[in-house]
Write an enzyme that holds these catalytic residues in place. Structure first.
Site, PDB file in Angstrom:
ATOM      1  N   ALA A  36       0.821  -1.207   0.000  1.00 36.55           N
ATOM      2  CA  ALA A  36       0.000   0.000   0.000  1.00 36.55           C
ATOM      3  C   ALA A  36       0.856   1.258   0.000  1.00 36.55           C
ATOM      4  O   ALA A  36       0.584   2.221  -0.728  1.00 36.55           O
ATOM      5  CB  ALA A  36      -0.941  -0.009   1.199  1.00 36.55           C
ATOM      6  N   ALA A  67      11.109   0.652   7.582  1.00 40.01           N
ATOM      7  CA  ALA A  67      12.011   0.146   8.610  1.00 40.01           C
ATOM      8  C   ALA A  67      13.150  -0.672   8.018  1.00 40.01           C
ATOM      9  O   ALA A  67      14.234  -0.754   8.603  1.00 40.01           O
ATOM     10  CB  ALA A  67      11.232  -0.693   9.615  1.00 40.01           C
ATOM     11  N   TRP A  72      10.576  -9.094   9.520  1.00 39.55           N
ATOM     12  CA  TRP A  72      10.474  -8.613  10.893  1.00 39.55           C
ATOM     13  C   TRP A  72      10.898  -9.745  11.814  1.00 39.55           C
ATOM     14  O   TRP A  72      10.260 -10.792  11.857  1.00 39.55           O
ATOM     15  CB  TRP A  72       9.043  -8.165  11.210  1.00 39.55           C
ATOM     16  CG  TRP A  72       8.710  -6.837  10.617  1.00 39.55           C
ATOM     17  CD1 TRP A  72       8.104  -6.612   9.419  1.00 39.55           C
ATOM     18  CD2 TRP A  72       8.970  -5.564  11.201  1.00 39.55           C
ATOM     19  NE1 TRP A  72       7.979  -5.251   9.214  1.00 39.55           N
ATOM     20  CE2 TRP A  72       8.499  -4.592  10.293  1.00 39.55           C
ATOM     21  CE3 TRP A  72       9.551  -5.145  12.404  1.00 39.55           C
ATOM     22  CZ2 TRP A  72       8.595  -3.226  10.552  1.00 39.55           C
ATOM     23  CZ3 TRP A  72       9.650  -3.784  12.656  1.00 39.55           C
ATOM     24  CH2 TRP A  72       9.186  -2.833  11.741  1.00 39.55           C
ATOM     25  N   ASN A  76       6.687 -12.512  -1.227  1.00 38.23           N
ATOM     26  CA  ASN A  76       5.541 -13.430  -1.303  1.00 38.23           C
ATOM     27  C   ASN A  76       5.553 -14.251  -2.597  1.00 38.23           C
ATOM     28  O   ASN A  76       6.503 -14.222  -3.370  1.00 38.23           O
ATOM     29  CB  ASN A  76       4.221 -12.658  -1.131  1.00 38.23           C
ATOM     30  CG  ASN A  76       3.938 -11.690  -2.275  1.00 38.23           C
ATOM     31  OD1 ASN A  76       4.598 -11.707  -3.316  1.00 38.23           O
ATOM     32  ND2 ASN A  76       2.959 -10.829  -2.086  1.00 38.23           N
ATOM     33  N   VAL A 120       9.558   3.632  12.979  1.00 36.13           N
ATOM     34  CA  VAL A 120       8.595   4.558  13.586  1.00 36.13           C
ATOM     35  C   VAL A 120       8.169   3.995  14.936  1.00 36.13           C
ATOM     36  O   VAL A 120       7.602   2.906  15.020  1.00 36.13           O
ATOM     37  CB  VAL A 120       7.374   4.760  12.667  1.00 36.13           C
ATOM     38  CG1 VAL A 120       6.345   5.662  13.351  1.00 36.13           C
ATOM     39  CG2 VAL A 120       7.810   5.378  11.342  1.00 36.13           C
ATOM     40  N   HIS A 127      -1.919 -14.293   4.944  1.00 36.83           N
ATOM     41  CA  HIS A 127      -2.899 -13.333   4.429  1.00 36.83           C
ATOM     42  C   HIS A 127      -3.602 -12.628   5.577  1.00 36.83           C
ATOM     43  O   HIS A 127      -4.819 -12.449   5.571  1.00 36.83           O
ATOM     44  CB  HIS A 127      -3.931 -14.049   3.543  1.00 36.83           C
ATOM     45  CG  HIS A 127      -3.335 -14.766   2.384  1.00 36.83           C
ATOM     46  ND1 HIS A 127      -3.935 -15.869   1.789  1.00 36.83           N
ATOM     47  CD2 HIS A 127      -2.177 -14.569   1.700  1.00 36.83           C
ATOM     48  CE1 HIS A 127      -3.162 -16.298   0.801  1.00 36.83           C
ATOM     49  NE2 HIS A 127      -2.100 -15.531   0.729  1.00 36.83           N
ATOM     50  N   ALA A 177      -3.965  -4.027   4.478  1.00 31.66           N
ATOM     51  CA  ALA A 177      -4.889  -5.159   4.612  1.00 31.66           C
ATOM     52  C   ALA A 177      -5.637  -5.153   5.933  1.00 31.66           C
ATOM     53  O   ALA A 177      -6.661  -5.828   6.070  1.00 31.66           O
ATOM     54  CB  ALA A 177      -4.133  -6.478   4.453  1.00 31.66           C
ATOM     55  N   THR A 199      -4.298 -11.636  -0.521  1.00 29.72           N
ATOM     56  CA  THR A 199      -4.673 -10.269  -0.163  1.00 29.72           C
ATOM     57  C   THR A 199      -3.839  -9.184  -0.838  1.00 29.72           C
ATOM     58  O   THR A 199      -4.199  -8.007  -0.776  1.00 29.72           O
ATOM     59  CB  THR A 199      -4.577 -10.092   1.361  1.00 29.72           C
ATOM     60  OG1 THR A 199      -3.306 -10.591   1.804  1.00 29.72           O
ATOM     61  CG2 THR A 199      -5.684 -10.867   2.064  1.00 29.72           C
TER      62      THR A 199
END
Length: 582
Positions: free
Chosen positions: A31, A52, A81, A113, A243, A515, A549, A560
């Protein structure tokens, strides 16, 4: 990796002159990349994109990200992550935590993905409208699917031809033996072959549409942050920047606090847009005092905006798999990198469940190494699931990875349909077409052991090469290895003949589809469980949106990623029309 276009010298550690922006986009995933492109197209808008993870600028994208076979990027911990794990219903079989790979790299999870570019079904958006959301009908969203697409194979009014994201399919004529046999078996089971997975049909077998050009991945970053976009004077991209919180005062978001190296920096924005995904977006809101007051109180966080729905409504696609050793002629040839070549939608017929509520995915190999290339698999998932889990802060370390409980199969409708899906896959494997090339199918698992074997190490490569050599040359050795090491559940026929045993196996071995969605869901402003209104604005907070999402009120009947990009395209138009007000 280098950080593009850093200017000036007053931002500690970055050389960036400005600290105030019109839009601060947190997260450069599927996004965030879309929004950075669309919002910076107006040269009068100052846009900051924060990520990040590392940057992957054009011409400097790692080979494992570009590869059509996605497992290299998927298993590369440098892109994830770290410490993010998920549980599956405390006290239930299989409830121990598992790793959950989420992209921490430019492009987010679109860089790691499976590249499946599948639209949601039109009926999914009827469901969204049923949750009181105006402006989210199929007629409202279809233009944004088309806008993002450059469909290389499909022409006509239903497909996009000029969008940034290339979509192609590997034609059936080029499929290897296992994929072709599985497709014929599914056709025999009553599913028609259809050339276009994105035609809106809820039933059929389809060549897999992928966001890929010239056998190379095209992530959201590659599609939307090309060199000419990065050169815009009004767009600043900062990677390797974490952040910590959204700063707010009197229910108005003012900016963000970021950690860049050892520097803690405050940035100001007219509008903050959170695009961190369904696990990290609710965590960021909660760390910023937006969430369930009781939980925030336990974490010692001052309440800025009480929204009990933050972190609730977590949904995913519960998944199981049946695998089989493939005869050599049915395997993926060395010349072909892509292994996910087709998918199938079908209907369970379960009471109250919509058409197309189930999915089958064909994999022409199960891992990158020599043994993985000897096996094929059919995966089944509940395409329209009802079970819901939660995302919560870790009370011992609120700034660390959140506590996630997917709670898969907690709704009996999901469990019943997935049990039935195993029986359906067993029937498909028993067909003449598959029995010839994939005899002796077995119930497969995706455990921590399989994860370790899937890592790209010299030891794994050598062990797999030896095992593959032995299995191809000795039927006795192959049966022993499969029976003792690969398929401990034994014969598939015996498993599906025992209802209690089958249900127990499904509960213990169900895995997620990667997803995750729904944790900052949209809803009516008077809905106490809603986090966002129908335009993705955080209810009760000015200047703050979530666009990823996590906004989905209910999961869509598809992977998704494409829908997340559609959402960002739609919201970019809305934000521009508002002139940046939120």
């Amino acid at each position: 990796m280098s950080i593009p276009r850093e200017r000036g010298d007053t931002f500690p550690g970055s050389g960036m002159a400005e600290r105030a922006f019109d839009y601060i986009i947190v997260g450069a995933g599927s996004a965030g990349c879309v929004l950075a492109n669309r919002l910076s197209a107006d040269p009068s808008s100052r846009v900051l994109l924060l990520e990040a993870g590392h940057d992957t600028p054009p011409g400097n994208v790692p080979d494992d990200i570009l590869d059509s076979y996605p497992h290299g990027a998927y298993y590369n911990a440098a892109y994830h992550w770290q410490g993010l794990r998920v549980a599956n219903g405390a006290g239930r079989p299989g409830s121990g935590t598992k790793a959950y790979e989420q992209g921490r790299i430019m492009g987010g999870s679109s860089s790691i993905n499976g590249m499946m570019a599948i639209r949601a079904l039109p009926s999914d958006f009827d469901d969204w409208q049923g949750h009181g959301l105006e402006g989210w009908s199929w007629g409202d969203v279809a233009p944004y699917y088309r806008r993002l697409e450059h469909d290389i194979d499909m022409q006509g009014a239903q497909h996009g031809a000029d969008g940034p994201l290339p979509i192609r399919r590997i034609p059936r004529a080029d499929w290897p033996g296992f994929s072709e046999a599985a497709c014929k078996a599914l056709e025999r089971a009553g599913l028609p072959f259809r050339a276009d997975h994105n035609d809106g049909s809820a039933r059929g077998v389809y060549p897999m549409p992928i966001n890929n050009r010239n056998d190379r991945r095209v992530s959201a970053a590659a599609a939307y942050l090309k060199e000419e976009v990065r050169r815009r004077d009004n767009l600043t991209i900062l990677c390797d920047t974490h952040v910590e919180a959204i700063r707010s005062e009197r229910r108005k978001a003012l900016g963000v606090t970021v950690l860049r190296g050892q520097e803690r920096i405050e940035l100001t924005g007219r509008q903050m847009i959170i695009c961190c995904g369904a696990l990290n977006s609710p965590a960021l809101l909660m760390r910023s005092g937006i969430g369930d007051p009781a939980h925030l109180g336990q974490a010692g966080i001052e309440i800025a905006n009480p929204r009990p729905g933050v972190g609730a409504n977590l949904q995913d696609h519960p998944t199981v798999a049946i695998a089989a050793f493939l005869s050599p002629e049915a395997r993926l040839p060395k010349s072909v990198r892509r292994h996910l070549l087709f998918g199938a939608r079908y209907s369970s017929g379960a009471s109250g469940c919509p058409p197309g509520d189930m999915y089958v995915l064909g994999a022409n190999q199960v891992a990158w190494h020599s043994i993985g290339k000897q096996f094929g698999a059919l995966l089944a998932w509940v395409n329209k699931s009802y079970s819901c889990g939660t995302v919560r802060l870790n009370l011992q370390n609120p700034q660390g990875a959140p506590d996630v409980d997917l709670n898969l199969l907690s709704d009996s409708r999901d469990l019943d349909r997935l049990v039935q899906a195993v029986r359906f896959l067993a029937e498909v494997f028993a067909s003449d077409e598959l029995a010839r090339v994939a005899p002796m199918p077995f119930a497969a698992s995706y455990s921590e052991r399989e994860r370790k074997l899937g890592r790209h190490t010299l030891r794994n490569r050598m062990m797999a090469a030896l095992g593959a050599y032995v299995m191809d040359r000795s039927r006795t050795a192959r049966n022993y290895i499969i029976g003792k090491m690969v398929a401990p559940e034994g014969e598939l026929a015996a498993l599906i003949a025992d209802d209690a045993r089958l249900q127990d196996w499904v509960l213990r071995n169900v895995t997620h589809g990667w997803h995750a969605c729904g944790t900052c869901r949209m809803g009516a402003r008077d809905d106490p469980g809603a986090v966002l209104d129908s335009e993705c604005r955080v209810i009760g907070m000015e200047g703050l949106r979530v666009v990823d999402a996590s906004i989905m009120p209910v999961i869509v009947s598809a992977n998704t990623n494409l829908t997340t990009m559609m959402i960002a395209e739609k919201m970019a138009d809305r934000i521009i029309a508002e002139g940046g007000r939120a």
